[in-house]
Design an enzyme around this catalytic site. Structure first.
Site, mmCIF file in Angstrom:
data_model
loop_
_atom_site.group_PDB
_atom_site.id
_atom_site.type_symbol
_atom_site.label_atom_id
_atom_site.label_comp_id
_atom_site.label_asym_id
_atom_site.label_seq_id
_atom_site.Cartn_x
_atom_site.Cartn_y
_atom_site.Cartn_z
ATOM 1 N N ALA A 79 0.826 -1.027 -0.111
ATOM 2 C CA ALA A 79 0.035 0.070 0.163
ATOM 3 C C ALA A 79 1.023 1.225 -0.105
ATOM 4 C CB ALA A 79 -0.885 0.237 1.182
ATOM 5 N N THR A 80 1.977 1.334 0.479
ATOM 6 C CA THR A 80 2.817 2.332 0.460
ATOM 7 C C THR A 80 3.420 2.770 -0.755
ATOM 8 O OG1 THR A 80 3.961 1.784 2.300
ATOM 9 C CG2 THR A 80 5.128 3.422 1.075
ATOM 10 N N ASN A 159 -6.044 3.208 10.151
ATOM 11 C CA ASN A 159 -5.518 2.125 10.720
ATOM 12 C C ASN A 159 -5.122 2.443 12.367
ATOM 13 O OD1 ASN A 159 -3.900 4.632 9.618
ATOM 14 N ND2 ASN A 159 -2.147 3.675 10.517
ATOM 15 N N GLN A 187 -6.615 -0.917 5.102
ATOM 16 C CA GLN A 187 -7.376 -1.810 6.404
ATOM 17 C C GLN A 187 -8.897 -1.911 6.054
ATOM 18 O OE1 GLN A 187 -6.119 -2.138 9.294
ATOM 19 N NE2 GLN A 187 -4.103 -1.050 8.999
ATOM 20 N N ALA A 208 -1.423 -7.035 0.414
ATOM 21 C CA ALA A 208 -1.779 -8.261 0.827
ATOM 22 C C ALA A 208 -1.882 -8.613 2.365
ATOM 23 C CB ALA A 208 -0.936 -9.334 0.005
ATOM 24 N N HIS A 209 -0.601 -8.075 3.017
ATOM 25 C CA HIS A 209 -0.399 -8.727 4.525
ATOM 26 C C HIS A 209 -1.294 -8.194 5.597
ATOM 27 C CE1 HIS A 209 1.539 -5.332 6.573
ATOM 28 N NE2 HIS A 209 1.754 -4.768 5.070
ATOM 29 N N THR A 247 10.115 -7.004 -13.111
ATOM 30 C CA THR A 247 9.819 -8.589 -13.117
ATOM 31 C C THR A 247 8.902 -8.979 -12.255
ATOM 32 O OG1 THR A 247 12.029 -9.153 -14.021
ATOM 33 C CG2 THR A 247 10.561 -10.653 -13.144
ATOM 34 N N CYS A 332 3.524 2.766 13.197
ATOM 35 C CA CYS A 332 4.549 3.577 12.436
ATOM 36 C C CYS A 332 5.258 4.631 13.417
ATOM 37 C CB CYS A 332 4.022 4.040 11.539
ATOM 38 S SG CYS A 332 3.066 2.920 10.336
HETATM 39 C C1 LIG Z 1 -0.427 -0.974 6.501
HETATM 40 C C2 LIG Z 1 -0.925 0.365 5.832
HETATM 41 C C3 LIG Z 1 0.008 0.870 4.843
HETATM 42 C C4 LIG Z 1 1.123 0.542 4.301
HETATM 43 O O1 LIG Z 1 1.012 -0.833 3.781
HETATM 44 P P1 LIG Z 1 2.415 -1.304 3.376
HETATM 45 O O2 LIG Z 1 2.148 -3.015 3.213
HETATM 46 O O3 LIG Z 1 3.434 -1.276 4.616
HETATM 47 O O4 LIG Z 1 3.118 -0.859 2.115
HETATM 48 C C5 LIG Z 1 -0.615 2.009 4.072
HETATM 49 N N1 LIG Z 1 -2.000 2.593 4.660
HETATM 50 C C6 LIG Z 1 -2.631 1.878 5.612
HETATM 51 C C7 LIG Z 1 -3.846 2.664 6.062
HETATM 52 C C8 LIG Z 1 -2.128 0.654 6.377
HETATM 53 O O5 LIG Z 1 -2.773 0.450 7.351
#
Ligand SMILES: *Cc1c(COP(=O)(O)O)cnc(C)c1O
Length: 393
Positions: A79-80, A159, A187, A208-209, A247, A332
Site C-alpha cells: 500500500a505504501t 489504521n 485496512q 496483501a499482508h 519483473t 509506525c
Molecule cells: C499498512 C498500511 C499501509 C502500508 O502498507 P505496506 O504494506 O506497509 O506498504 C498504508 N496505509 C494504511 C492505512 C495501512 O494500514
C-alpha cells in the site's frame, strides 16, 4: 486462560500485519517447489507463459474480491507504493489542468508524505481535519474543492482508530466536481465489502499482508475512465501497462491472489466474528474508570478498538500488558515517543494520546484471547494507577 507461560504471545495487532493463512503459505511453497515450471512472466516461452497464467489467475481472484475488472488492477510492493503511485502519479498526470489537491490530517504516513513531496514540486495541498469522532464532514470537503482541484485522497478505514469514512458519498461529490478520488483501503480490503463496480472510486490502494497474504505485495486499482491515470514513478520494462515496470513477483502475487480468494469467501463470517470480539472486549473494559474509546462508535470497523486510560502512561502500559501484542498509538510511530498525530487530530490531549492502546484482531483471534486481553488490561491499568497515583490526578 489461553496462555499459561508468559512468553507465548497473544497477537492482537492485525492492523500492523496479519498472520499468513496456511493456505496462502502453501501456495507460496508450491510456487517455489515448482520453480522449474515457472519463468519470467514477460518471456514468451512455455515457462514464461505458465508464470503469466498464474499471475492472470491471481488478478482474477483480486478482481473478484473488489468486484473490479482484473485489467484495472496493477501489482505493486504494497500500500505504501500504491499510495505513492496513485497520489504522485495522478497529480503529475493531471498537473496541466490544475495543481490543487485535498487530503485529511489522519491519513497514513504513506499518503501524507506523498503530499509533502508534491508540495515541494509546487502543488498546493489542503489537509482537512475530521470531527472529534474521526469522521470527515462532507461539507468540509465540499468547501475545500476548487476549480483547480484535481485529486482528493481520503482513506477508507483508519489504521489507528478503525474509523470508517463514507467513501461512496465522498466519491460521488468528487465525480460531480470532476476531481479524481483516491482511497487508501489497506485496512478495509478483504475485511469490509468493497464493490468497485458500484463505488465512485478512481484509485484504490491495498496490501496483501493486512488480509493474511504475504508481506511486500499489494495492488493499485485504476478506474478505466477518461482523465483517470497515473504518471509512472518507475521506468523500465512494459509490465503492468508500463505503469509499474519490473519483473513480476510471481510467488508474492500468487499468494495475494489466494489470500484475496479466501477473504472473499469468508468475508461475512469474518466480519461477524470480529464484531462479536469487539463487543466483548469493549464490554470488558468500558466500565474501568477513566477509560474512553477513541474514534466513532458507529462509523468504525470492528477489528480495531482504540482506547485511552486517564492518567496511565502508554509505554508502561504496553510493557505491563505483555504477553499481549498490541500497539500504543501507531505502529509506525514507535520509533518516536511523540503522541499519535491521528489521536491529536481527534482532539486528544498529549496525555490521552500517550495512554492509548490499539487492539486489532481478525479471524484467527479467539474469544479466549479477547477475554484474556480485557482482564489483563483491567489489572494492568489498576496496577499502574496504584504505583503512580499522582499521575492519575
Ligand atoms: C499498512 C498500511 C499501509 C502500508 O502498507 P505496506 O504494506 O506497509 O506498504 C498504508 N496505509 C494504511 C492505512 C495501512 O494500514
Amino acid at each position: 486462560m489461553k496462555s499459561t507461560h508468559a512468553n507465548a504471545p497473544i497477537y492482537l495487532d492485525d492492523a500492523a500485519t496479519t498472520r499468513i493463512d496456511p493456505q496462502v503459505a502453501a501456495a507460496l511453497s508450491a510456487c517455489f517447489a515448482a520453480r522449474a515450471d515457472y519463468g519470467n512472466a514477460a518471456s514468451s516461452h512455455i515457462a514464461g507463459r505458465r508464470a503469466q497464467a498464474a499471475i492472470d489467475t491471481a488478478r482474477q481472484q483480486l478482481g473478484l474480491l473488489l468486484n473490479a475488472r482484473p485489467q484495472d488492477l496493477i501489482w505493486t510492493s504494497g500500500a505504501t507504493e500504491s499510495d505513492n503511485l496513485a497520489i504522485i502519479g495522478a497529480a503529475r498526470f493531471r498537473a496541466h489542468r490544475g495543481r490543487h489537491l485535498v487530503t485529511m490530517t489522519t491519513e497514513h504516513k504513506a499518503v501524507l508524505e506523498s503530499f509533502d513531496a508534491l508540495e515541494k514540486e509546487g502543488f498546493e495541498v489542503s489537509r482537512l481535519s475530521p470531527g472529534a469522532d474521526g469522521v470527515l464532514a462532507l461539507s468540509a470537503l465540499e468547501a475545500a474543492i476548487r476549480e483547480e482541484t484535481q485529486l482528493v485522497s481520503i482513506m477508507h478505514v483508519n489504521n489507528e482508530t478503525g474509523v470508517v469514512q463514507d467513501i461512496a458519498a465522498i466519491g460521488a461529490l468528487c465525480r460531480s466536481r470532476d476531481v479524481l478520488f483516491h482511497t487508501d483501503a489497506a485496512q478495509s480490503a478483504g475485511k469490509l465489502p468493497v464493490d468497485l463496480a458500484a463505488l465512485p472510486v478512481d484509485l484504490l490502494s491495498l496490501t496483501a499482508h493486512k488480509f493474511r497474504g504475504p508481506q511486500g505485495v499489494g495492488a493499485l486499482y485504476i478506474a478505466d475512465r477518461p482523465g483517470c491515470s497515473v504518471a509512472p514513478l518507475l521506468h523500465g520494462g512494459g509490465q503492468e501497462r508500463r505503469l509499474r515496470p519490473g519483473t513480476s513477483a510471481l510467488h508474492q502475487i500468487v499468494g495475494m491472489g489466494v489470500a484475496a480468494k479466501l477473504a472473499h469467501d469468508r468475508l461475512a463470517a469474518n466480519l461477524r466474528h470480529v464484531t462479536a470480539l469487539h463487543e466483548r472486549l469493549w464490554n470488558a473494559v468500558k466500565r474501568i474508570p477513566g477509560v474512553t474509546r477513541n474514534g466513532s462508535a458507529d462509523a468504525h470497523y470492528a477489528g480495531i478498538l482504540n482506547i485511552s486510560a486517564a492518567g496511565v502512561e502508554g509505554e508502561s502500559l504496553m510493557l505491563a500488558l505483555e504477553p499481549l501484542c498490541v500497539a500504543s498509538g501507531s505502529a509506525c510511530n514507535t520509533q518516536s515517543r511523540e503522541p499519535s498525530f491521528v489521536l491529536k487530530a481527534l482532539g486528544c490531549t498529549d496525555l490521552e494520546a500517550q495512554s492509548a492502546i490499539r487492539f486489532s484482531f481478525g479471524p484467527e483471534t479467539s474469544l479466549g484471547d479477547i477475554d484474556f486481553a480485557g482482564e489483563h488490561y483491567r489489572s494492568a491499568v489498576t496496577k499502574l494507577r496504584a504505583i503512580a497515583p499522582a499521575a492519575a490526578a
